[in-house]
Enzyme design. Sequence first.
Site, PDB file in Angstrom:
ATOM      1  NE  ARG A   8      -4.184   6.818  -7.295  1.00 26.29           N
ATOM      2  CZ  ARG A   8      -4.072   6.486  -6.012  1.00 26.29           C
ATOM      3  NH1 ARG A   8      -3.870   7.419  -5.109  1.00 26.29           N
ATOM      4  NH2 ARG A   8      -4.192   5.234  -5.632  1.00 26.29           N
ATOM      5  CG  HIS A  50       0.101   2.064  -9.361  1.00 28.90           C
ATOM      6  ND1 HIS A  50      -0.136   1.694  -8.061  1.00 28.90           N
ATOM      7  CD2 HIS A  50      -1.006   2.760  -9.743  1.00 28.90           C
ATOM      8  CE1 HIS A  50      -1.325   2.138  -7.677  1.00 28.90           C
ATOM      9  NE2 HIS A  50      -1.869   2.795  -8.676  1.00 28.90           N
ATOM     10  CG  ASP A  81      -2.042   0.948   1.161  1.00 28.71           C
ATOM     11  OD1 ASP A  81      -2.305   1.460   0.057  1.00 28.71           O
ATOM     12  OD2 ASP A  81      -2.670   1.207   2.203  1.00 28.71           O
ATOM     13  CD  GLU A 101       1.965 -13.436  15.574  1.00 27.06           C
ATOM     14  OE1 GLU A 101       1.899 -12.237  15.945  1.00 27.06           O
ATOM     15  OE2 GLU A 101       1.448 -14.373  16.207  1.00 27.06           O
ATOM     16  CG  LEU A 116       9.692 -17.164  -3.461  1.00 27.80           C
ATOM     17  CD1 LEU A 116       9.371 -17.095  -1.968  1.00 27.80           C
ATOM     18  CD2 LEU A 116      10.111 -15.777  -3.955  1.00 27.80           C
TER      19      LEU A 116
HETATM   20  C1  FPP Z   1      -1.730   0.272  -3.334  1.00 27.63           C
HETATM   21  O1  FPP Z   1      -1.335   1.595  -3.399  1.00 27.63           O
HETATM   22  C2  FPP Z   1      -1.296  -0.440  -4.499  1.00 27.63           C
HETATM   23  C3  FPP Z   1      -2.100  -1.041  -5.407  1.00 27.63           C
HETATM   24  C4  FPP Z   1      -3.564  -1.051  -5.348  1.00 27.63           C
HETATM   25  C5  FPP Z   1      -1.563  -1.740  -6.549  1.00 27.63           C
HETATM   26  C6  FPP Z   1      -0.325  -2.481  -6.219  1.00 27.63           C
HETATM   27  C7  FPP Z   1       0.250  -2.963  -7.431  1.00 27.63           C
HETATM   28  C8  FPP Z   1       1.566  -2.993  -7.694  1.00 27.63           C
HETATM   29  C9  FPP Z   1       2.651  -2.538  -6.814  1.00 27.63           C
HETATM   30  C10 FPP Z   1       1.960  -3.591  -8.942  1.00 27.63           C
HETATM   31  C11 FPP Z   1       2.185  -5.052  -8.738  1.00 27.63           C
HETATM   32  C12 FPP Z   1       2.693  -5.587  -9.954  1.00 27.63           C
HETATM   33  C13 FPP Z   1       3.007  -6.854 -10.176  1.00 27.63           C
HETATM   34  C14 FPP Z   1       3.579  -7.199 -11.466  1.00 27.63           C
HETATM   35  C15 FPP Z   1       2.809  -7.914  -9.186  1.00 27.63           C
HETATM   36  P1  FPP Z   1      -2.445   2.687  -3.490  1.00 27.63           P
HETATM   37  O2  FPP Z   1      -2.633   3.016  -4.924  1.00 27.63           O
HETATM   38  O3  FPP Z   1      -3.685   2.234  -2.801  1.00 27.63           O
HETATM   39  O4  FPP Z   1      -1.753   3.858  -2.733  1.00 27.63           O
HETATM   40  P2  FPP Z   1      -2.435   4.962  -1.811  1.00 27.63           P
HETATM   41  O5  FPP Z   1      -3.113   4.220  -0.688  1.00 27.63           O
HETATM   42  O6  FPP Z   1      -1.271   5.774  -1.353  1.00 27.63           O
HETATM   43  O7  FPP Z   1      -3.387   5.728  -2.674  1.00 27.63           O
END
Ligand code: FPP
Length: 239
Positions: free
Chosen positions: A31, A35, A18, A206, A129
């Site tokens: 944003r 990502h 997050d 945990e 893994l």
């Molecule tokens: C949360 O941050 C993140 C997400 C909803 C998406 C997470 C996805 C990735 C990191 C990409 C993963 C990719 C692969 C290939 C596995 P948020 O957007 O909710 O952030 P915020 O809470 O600060 O708005």
Amino acid sequence: MADEKTMAVPDHVAIIMDGNGRWAKKRGLPRTFGHKQGCKVVEQTVEDAARLGIRYLTVYAFSTENWKRSADEVGALMQLFRYYMVRLLDVATKNNVRVRMIGDRRRFPEDIRAGIEKLETETREATGLTFVIAVNYGGRDDIRRAAIRYAEDVREGRREAADSFTEADFGKYLDTAGMPDPDLLIRTSGELRLSNFLLWQCAYSEIVITDVLWPDFNKQVLLSAIEEFNHRNRRYGGV
Ligand code: FPP
């Protein structure tokens, strides 16, 4: 500082990644930049987890609720999945990592579904893994789909509806069938929620919350979480 040589490494680490949006906002960026950086960190974390000897790493990449985000953001995340699925195949192959996706993939475009299948098939024989990516995943949806499959098995005579049906039996219908439950659940960016992630499977996990935003996550933060886990006294409801 956490010392990896003296720590017991959990078998299964699950992560709610997050804070991508906030990371980008702090830098005055859209944003999607968060990502993008988050994806790079996923790649690095897979390598770190593999080297540490963690057996299962599960990350929450896209929830059943994430479709509510703007079309632009959902589209950008889909593009990142396309790009990183190819990169991940490389990372997985180099690190003896088996990749598995959980969640309802039927909602994804055909090319992404094909990419997921390729990743799973081509890494199936890896013995290191197991890297599990939760996409279009929701804990409640996982349980709902498992219940449907169970009901189908009963209806079609493959299984008897019986009181002897155990929790372990039900677990075999979940997306995580065959995997151990997470020992350690890490959530970044300081929020104190499960957000519909692995609801059944995290019954006794945990939980470690770190204020670090996902794009700033690194091996040291992972090791600190594992160190905190090492100090917990797991009682599973006993005394
Ligand atoms: C949360 O941050 C993140 C997400 C909803 C998406 C997470 C996805 C990735 C990191 C990409 C993963 C990719 C692969 C290939 C596995 P948020 O957007 O909710 O952030 P915020 O809470 O600060 O708005």
